[in-house]
Motif scaffolding. Structure first.
Motif, PDB file in Angstrom:
ATOM      1  N   LYS A 290       1.137  -0.983  -0.140  1.00  0.00           N
ATOM      2  CA  LYS A 290      -0.212   0.317  -0.369  1.00  0.00           C
ATOM      3  C   LYS A 290       1.065   1.189   0.073  1.00  0.00           C
ATOM      4  O   LYS A 290       0.582   2.346  -1.143  1.00  0.00           O
ATOM      5  CB  LYS A 290      -0.671  -0.300   1.332  1.00  0.00           C
ATOM      6  CG  LYS A 290      -1.932   0.548   1.396  1.00  0.00           C
ATOM      7  CD  LYS A 290      -2.891   0.706   2.608  1.00  0.00           C
ATOM      8  CE  LYS A 290      -3.591   2.450   2.707  1.00  0.00           C
ATOM      9  NZ  LYS A 290      -4.188   2.285   3.991  1.00  0.00           N
ATOM     10  N   LYS A 291       1.995   1.507   0.367  1.00  0.00           N
ATOM     11  CA  LYS A 291       2.579   2.492   0.780  1.00  0.00           C
ATOM     12  C   LYS A 291       3.729   2.305  -0.583  1.00  0.00           C
ATOM     13  O   LYS A 291       3.521   3.795  -0.671  1.00  0.00           O
ATOM     14  CB  LYS A 291       3.789   2.561   2.395  1.00  0.00           C
ATOM     15  CG  LYS A 291       4.561   3.304   1.905  1.00  0.00           C
ATOM     16  CD  LYS A 291       5.461   3.111   3.076  1.00  0.00           C
ATOM     17  CE  LYS A 291       6.417   4.298   3.545  1.00  0.00           C
ATOM     18  NZ  LYS A 291       7.530   4.500   4.783  1.00  0.00           N
ATOM     19  N   GLU A 292       3.468   1.538  -1.163  1.00  0.00           N
ATOM     20  CA  GLU A 292       4.435   1.437  -2.517  1.00  0.00           C
ATOM     21  C   GLU A 292       3.756   1.501  -3.620  1.00  0.00           C
ATOM     22  O   GLU A 292       4.512   2.833  -4.355  1.00  0.00           O
ATOM     23  CB  GLU A 292       4.976  -0.070  -2.815  1.00  0.00           C
ATOM     24  CG  GLU A 292       6.138  -1.029  -2.126  1.00  0.00           C
ATOM     25  CD  GLU A 292       7.841   0.406  -2.648  1.00  0.00           C
ATOM     26  OE1 GLU A 292       7.419   0.104  -4.009  1.00  0.00           O
ATOM     27  OE2 GLU A 292       8.215   1.299  -1.447  1.00  0.00           O
ATOM     28  N   HIS A 293       2.435   1.828  -3.851  1.00  0.00           N
ATOM     29  CA  HIS A 293       1.768   2.506  -3.972  1.00  0.00           C
ATOM     30  C   HIS A 293       0.732   3.628  -4.001  1.00  0.00           C
ATOM     31  O   HIS A 293      -0.130   4.119  -4.453  1.00  0.00           O
ATOM     32  CB  HIS A 293       0.165   1.431  -4.156  1.00  0.00           C
ATOM     33  CG  HIS A 293       0.686   0.875  -5.061  1.00  0.00           C
ATOM     34  ND1 HIS A 293       1.036  -0.416  -4.467  1.00  0.00           N
ATOM     35  CD2 HIS A 293       0.693   0.043  -6.337  1.00  0.00           C
ATOM     36  CE1 HIS A 293       1.379  -2.260  -5.524  1.00  0.00           C
ATOM     37  NE2 HIS A 293       1.197  -1.481  -6.559  1.00  0.00           N
ATOM     38  N   GLY A 294       1.587   4.767  -2.689  1.00  0.00           N
ATOM     39  CA  GLY A 294       1.310   5.948  -2.390  1.00  0.00           C
ATOM     40  C   GLY A 294       0.243   5.704  -1.159  1.00  0.00           C
ATOM     41  O   GLY A 294      -0.211   6.946  -1.447  1.00  0.00           O
ATOM     42  N   GLY A 295       0.487   4.683  -1.056  1.00  0.00           N
ATOM     43  CA  GLY A 295      -0.980   5.206   0.304  1.00  0.00           C
ATOM     44  C   GLY A 295      -2.405   4.578  -0.182  1.00  0.00           C
ATOM     45  O   GLY A 295      -3.448   4.394   0.593  1.00  0.00           O
ATOM     46  N   ALA A 296      -2.512   3.968  -1.984  1.00  0.00           N
ATOM     47  CA  ALA A 296      -4.246   4.225  -2.135  1.00  0.00           C
ATOM     48  C   ALA A 296      -4.026   2.596  -1.801  1.00  0.00           C
ATOM     49  O   ALA A 296      -3.291   1.355  -1.124  1.00  0.00           O
ATOM     50  CB  ALA A 296      -4.010   3.980  -3.721  1.00  0.00           C
ATOM     51  N   GLU A 297      -6.109   2.304  -1.449  1.00  0.00           N
ATOM     52  CA  GLU A 297      -5.733   1.284  -1.030  1.00  0.00           C
ATOM     53  C   GLU A 297      -5.843   0.102  -2.123  1.00  0.00           C
ATOM     54  O   GLU A 297      -5.956   0.809  -3.342  1.00  0.00           O
ATOM     55  CB  GLU A 297      -7.809   1.456  -0.219  1.00  0.00           C
ATOM     56  CG  GLU A 297      -7.887   2.315   1.208  1.00  0.00           C
ATOM     57  CD  GLU A 297      -6.682   1.000   1.703  1.00  0.00           C
ATOM     58  OE1 GLU A 297      -6.821   0.167   1.843  1.00  0.00           O
ATOM     59  OE2 GLU A 297      -7.256   2.458   2.992  1.00  0.00           O
ATOM     60  N   ILE A 298      -5.562  -0.928  -1.535  1.00  0.00           N
ATOM     61  CA  ILE A 298      -4.817  -1.800  -2.617  1.00  0.00           C
ATOM     62  C   ILE A 298      -6.556  -3.255  -2.657  1.00  0.00           C
ATOM     63  O   ILE A 298      -7.594  -3.168  -1.862  1.00  0.00           O
ATOM     64  CB  ILE A 298      -4.306  -3.136  -2.259  1.00  0.00           C
ATOM     65  CG1 ILE A 298      -2.712  -2.448  -2.644  1.00  0.00           C
ATOM     66  CG2 ILE A 298      -4.191  -3.995  -3.475  1.00  0.00           C
ATOM     67  CD1 ILE A 298      -1.947  -3.299  -1.813  1.00  0.00           C
ATOM     68  N   PRO A 299      -7.465  -2.795  -4.115  1.00  0.00           N
ATOM     69  CA  PRO A 299      -8.773  -3.963  -4.140  1.00  0.00           C
ATOM     70  C   PRO A 299      -8.274  -5.747  -2.967  1.00  0.00           C
ATOM     71  O   PRO A 299      -7.179  -6.003  -3.301  1.00  0.00           O
ATOM     72  CB  PRO A 299      -8.848  -3.914  -5.420  1.00  0.00           C
ATOM     73  CG  PRO A 299      -7.897  -2.861  -6.479  1.00  0.00           C
ATOM     74  CD  PRO A 299      -6.685  -2.847  -5.335  1.00  0.00           C
ATOM     75  N   ALA A 300      -9.455  -5.537  -2.511  1.00  0.00           N
ATOM     76  CA  ALA A 300      -9.911  -6.649  -2.422  1.00  0.00           C
ATOM     77  C   ALA A 300      -8.361  -7.912  -3.249  1.00  0.00           C
ATOM     78  O   ALA A 300      -8.446  -8.650  -2.210  1.00  0.00           O
ATOM     79  CB  ALA A 300     -11.045  -7.615  -1.059  1.00  0.00           C
ATOM     80  N   ASP A 301      -9.598  -8.455  -4.192  1.00  0.00           N
ATOM     81  CA  ASP A 301      -8.933  -9.245  -5.206  1.00  0.00           C
ATOM     82  C   ASP A 301      -7.878  -9.030  -5.685  1.00  0.00           C
ATOM     83  O   ASP A 301      -7.411 -10.176  -6.070  1.00  0.00           O
ATOM     84  CB  ASP A 301     -10.278  -9.412  -5.619  1.00  0.00           C
ATOM     85  CG  ASP A 301     -10.365  -8.310  -6.739  1.00  0.00           C
ATOM     86  OD1 ASP A 301      -9.283  -6.965  -6.809  1.00  0.00           O
ATOM     87  OD2 ASP A 301     -10.727  -8.128  -8.163  1.00  0.00           O
ATOM     88  N   GLN A 302      -6.881  -8.099  -4.898  1.00  0.00           N
ATOM     89  CA  GLN A 302      -5.732  -8.163  -5.688  1.00  0.00           C
ATOM     90  C   GLN A 302      -4.763  -7.936  -3.971  1.00  0.00           C
ATOM     91  O   GLN A 302      -3.482  -7.091  -4.075  1.00  0.00           O
ATOM     92  CB  GLN A 302      -5.563  -7.181  -6.309  1.00  0.00           C
ATOM     93  CG  GLN A 302      -5.994  -7.422  -7.156  1.00  0.00           C
ATOM     94  CD  GLN A 302      -6.041  -5.723  -8.360  1.00  0.00           C
ATOM     95  OE1 GLN A 302      -5.079  -4.724  -8.223  1.00  0.00           O
ATOM     96  NE2 GLN A 302      -7.010  -4.954  -8.930  1.00  0.00           N
ATOM     97  N   ASP A 303      -4.934  -8.220  -3.218  1.00  0.00           N
ATOM     98  CA  ASP A 303      -4.579  -8.636  -1.922  1.00  0.00           C
ATOM     99  C   ASP A 303      -3.685  -8.465  -2.004  1.00  0.00           C
ATOM    100  O   ASP A 303      -3.057 -10.604  -1.615  1.00  0.00           O
ATOM    101  CB  ASP A 303      -5.218  -8.279  -0.593  1.00  0.00           C
ATOM    102  CG  ASP A 303      -4.866  -8.290   0.637  1.00  0.00           C
ATOM    103  OD1 ASP A 303      -3.813  -8.310   0.900  1.00  0.00           O
ATOM    104  OD2 ASP A 303      -5.404  -7.199   1.923  1.00  0.00           O
TER     105      ASP A 303
END
Length: 323
Positions: free
Chosen positions: A186-199
């Motif tokens: 999540k931090k690597e993606h700039g803090g954006a939430e990651i979709p549940a099916d891609q956790d």
């Protein structure tokens, strides 16, 4: 039916806390502890008698303050463990100090001591899991302890290399840290939430589960460090899941049915090939995983910092006793 009742059909539910009342409320099979959880529990008036008993036992041991503080912590872990075992039918995980994460011999010695203290209290070693960081040195210690009949829970597990090495060492249990893996990505993606099916945390445990079941490893998988209920239900079918009281409460308060996500029969279709890791291969494979390398080092530092808080508390209790 609640989500918790439904989940228990597929997975052994474990309470991740040192609060015995919370454990009794949610009726899990097993429980896990660590220095941070015990430090917080030890501040509660309810458990003051355990703190006082640990301090008395440490005083009887004698020695300098540091030696007595170490004895206090060992005794406190075991006293809480014994109380927890009164309310769970299964096992309790008791942690070896994070400061020993790179010392195989010292880890073995501490594990043997903890088991001996439990035996003094009349607790069979089958009900104890010795919790050890999943470093190369920790895995080697666990391999030796397992041959002695001392069962181990390998914690701070983030990489596939760690999981493979633990299985090859025939450890009883591993604890992959779902939430901390999620946090890193999540931090690597700039803090954006990651979709549940891609956790990525869920994906990591799923991969390990399929690998273990495909190749018939006996090592059990206990997903740990959850951030939300969704991560938990997506791992229904994992051998075990260790869950905080807050998330156990959410699962118990929510009506619904959990579908099995992990299945040993379906794992046979996994495309994973069997690996055999010597030390050099393990270290390289683990090093190639930036997330795992960072989170393992950070986790050891954090567990050690938590242990220092407990140590300071221990020193204060010992000082009161001898002062």
């Amino acid at each position: 039916m609640t989500l918790l009742d439904s989940l228990k059909k597929y997975t052994i539910v474990v309470a991740d806390t040192g609060d015995i009342e919370a454990i009794a409320k949610h009726r899990p099979q097993d429980a896990t502890t660590n220095p941070s959880l015990l430090f917080h529990a030890a501040q509660m008036p309810t458990y003051r008698h355990l703190v006082e008993e640990a301090a008395e036992l440490a005083e009887q041991r004698g020695g300098n303050h540091e030696a007595m503080a170490e004895e206090f912590i060992d005794r406190l872990f075991v006293l809480f463990g014994c109380e927890i075992l009164k309310v769970v039918p299964g096992r309790v995980s008791t942690e070896v100090a994070a400061s020993l994460s790179f010392d195989t011999a010292a880890t073995i010695a501490k594990a043997r001591k903890l088991i001996s203290l439990y035996k003094e209290k009349g607790v069979a070693q089958e009900r104890i899991l010795i919790k050890i960081a999943s470093t190369w040195e920790g895995i080697r210690a666990a391999e030796i302890l397992e041959k002695e009949g001392i069962h181990c829970n390998l914690t701070l597990l983030f990489s596939f290399a760690q999981a493979v090495a633990c299985a090859e060492a025939a450890v009883t249990l591993i604890s992959p840290f779902v939430g901390r893996i999620y946090d890193w990505y999540k931090k690597e993606h700039g803090g954006a939430e990651i979709p549940a099916d891609q956790d990525p945390g869920v994906a990591s445990v799923t991969r390990i589960y399929n690998y273990y079941k495909k190749f018939g490893y006996k090592t059990q998988i206990m997903g740990a460090s959850f951030r939300n209920v969704n991560q938990i239900v997506r791992l229904a079918g994992s051998d075990l899941l260790t869950i905080s009281p807050e998330l156990l409460e959410q699962l118990e308060q929510t009506e619904g049915v959990v579908e099995r996500k992990l299945d040993s029969a379906k794992a046979q279709a996994s495309k994973e090939e069997r690996l055999h890791l010597d030390e050099k291969t393990f270290r390289w494979m683990h090093n190639e995983d930036a997330m795992a390398t960072e989170k393992l080092a950070e986790g050891i530092r954090k567990f050690n910092s938590d242990a220092r808080h407990l140590e300071d508390f221990a020193l204060s209790q010992v000082a009161q006793k001898v002062g």
